[in-house]
Write an enzyme that holds these catalytic residues in place. Structure first.
Site: not given
Length: 371
Positions: A69, A128
């Site tokens: 990520d 997120e």
């Protein structure tokens, strides 16, 4: 790619954290680095602010996926580091700068010396929020080169460098954001009977939410409802017309998540009547549980046991990770990488030990070659 180069790359990435689907500088940095590698075995394709990189294997009988990520958090950094974030109010406080660098390290080695099987690196945006894994799964590139198995890592500040940890089955919880808006009637503080006070309604609602966990969730199951932010009113002598609660729900099963949401909605209907107000509920980003494939975990444990590093059995955690959507579609696993930091995840002073990156690269590469 050895430690000094990993440190250089990580520090460059650490300075430019960007929020979900805004990772333009990050994407440019990653692409510039990847294009300097030997290109013979590589296929590169962008997806929104993310990137796919396929490394053709020597035999290519199957395809291994690896996810990193790439987004940061809306947080002011307080580490005092020379290479701290140059983006005010943005920080890599969850270790995604480590995650990207480790992926680049493994990719660097495979670009020069491919593994037996194909490997697809997924540099995924928006972990997120608002969530990049689920839509990334629908990308044409991934449909064409769908991995047979997939894995990824997450830094663990509480674990020592040189150790990793995971477990078969449930590792991370199902999670959902929670936003609740109350609308009543404002008024003068001296005439409360002529108003509908949303400070009172919102405050009471927070305490009643905890009864859902205490009395509606099976005690052998587990759930968490946390309200981390409450806003209401304008000045001290005006009764608030509106209030807003912001929080999170976490459960160990998808079924419990559905039950908790249903109970919140029922509670809201009752509060609308008892407080003569209007309540609206929005769930924001929802993340599916991280459920590790047993065979995949055992295979990784064999990789670790064959190295000089230490494997530790993990416990379930109520943390959330949208990698769960990928594991829902593709068998695989996620593991914790020990990085030894006094400050924890999502904290403004997080400062992982950089030597842990070499541990991550070595294990990721070894596992890819061993599959």
């Amino acid at each position: 790619m050895e430690l000094d180069k990993l440190i250089e790359v990580r520090r460059n990435l650490h300075q430019i954290p960007e929020l979900g689907f805004q990772e333009k500088k990050t994407q440019t940095f990653l692409l510039d680095y990847i294009k300097q590698l030997p290109q013979e075995a590589l296929t590169i394709e962008t997806w929104r602010t993310g990137i796919f990189v396929k490394v053709d294997g020597k035999r290519g009988e199957k395809t291994i996926g690896y996810r990193a990520d790439i987004d940061g958090l809306p947080l002011n950094e307080e580490t005092g580091l020379d290479f701290r974030s140059v983006h005010q109010g943005r920080m890599h406080a969850c270790g995604h700068d480590f995650h990207m660098t480790i992926a680049l390290g493994a990719l660097t080695r495979l670009a020069s010396d491919p593994a037996d099987h194909h490997v697809v690196f997924l540099f995924q945006p928006a972990e997120e929020g608002p969530g990049g894994a689920e839509p990334m799964l629908q990308a044409d590139f991934l449909r064409q080169h769908k991995p047979d198995t997939i894995f990824g890592l997450h830094i663990a500040p509480e674990l020592p460098v040189g150790s990793v940890s995971t477990k078969p089955g449930l590792l991370f919880a199902n999670t959902s954001e929670l936003f609740i808006d109350f609308k009543g009637v404002g008024g003068h503080a001296a005439f409360p009977h002529m108003a509908k006070d949303m400070v009172v309604a919102g405050s009471s609602f927070v305490t009643h939410l905890q009864q859902i966990v205490a009395r509606r969730v099976d005690p052998l199951d587990s759930a968490v409802i946390t309200i981390g932010k409450m806003e209401a009113g304008t000045v001290q002598n005006i009764i608030a017309q509106e209030a807003r609660l912001e929080g999170t729900i976490r459960t160990l099963t998808p079924e419990s998540m559905d039950q908790v949401k249903s109970d919140i909605e029922k509670l809201a209907k009752g509060f609308e009547i008892s407080n003569d107000c209007h309540i609206s509920i929005h769930y924001g980003s929802n993340y599916y549980q991280v459920f590790n494939d047993t065979e995949a975990v055992q295979s990784f444990k064999h990789t670790v046991d064959s190295s000089t590093y230490e494997f530790k059995d993990a416990s379930m955690a109520m943390t959330g990770e949208d990698f769960g959507y990928m594991l829902k579609e593709i068998p695989g696993f996620m593991f914790w990488l020990g990085v030894e930091s006094e400050a924890g995840l999502h904290q403004s002073a997080l400062n992982p030990k950089e030597e842990a990156m070499l541990v991550g690269v070595n294990l990721v590469e070894a596992h890819m070659r061993g599959l």
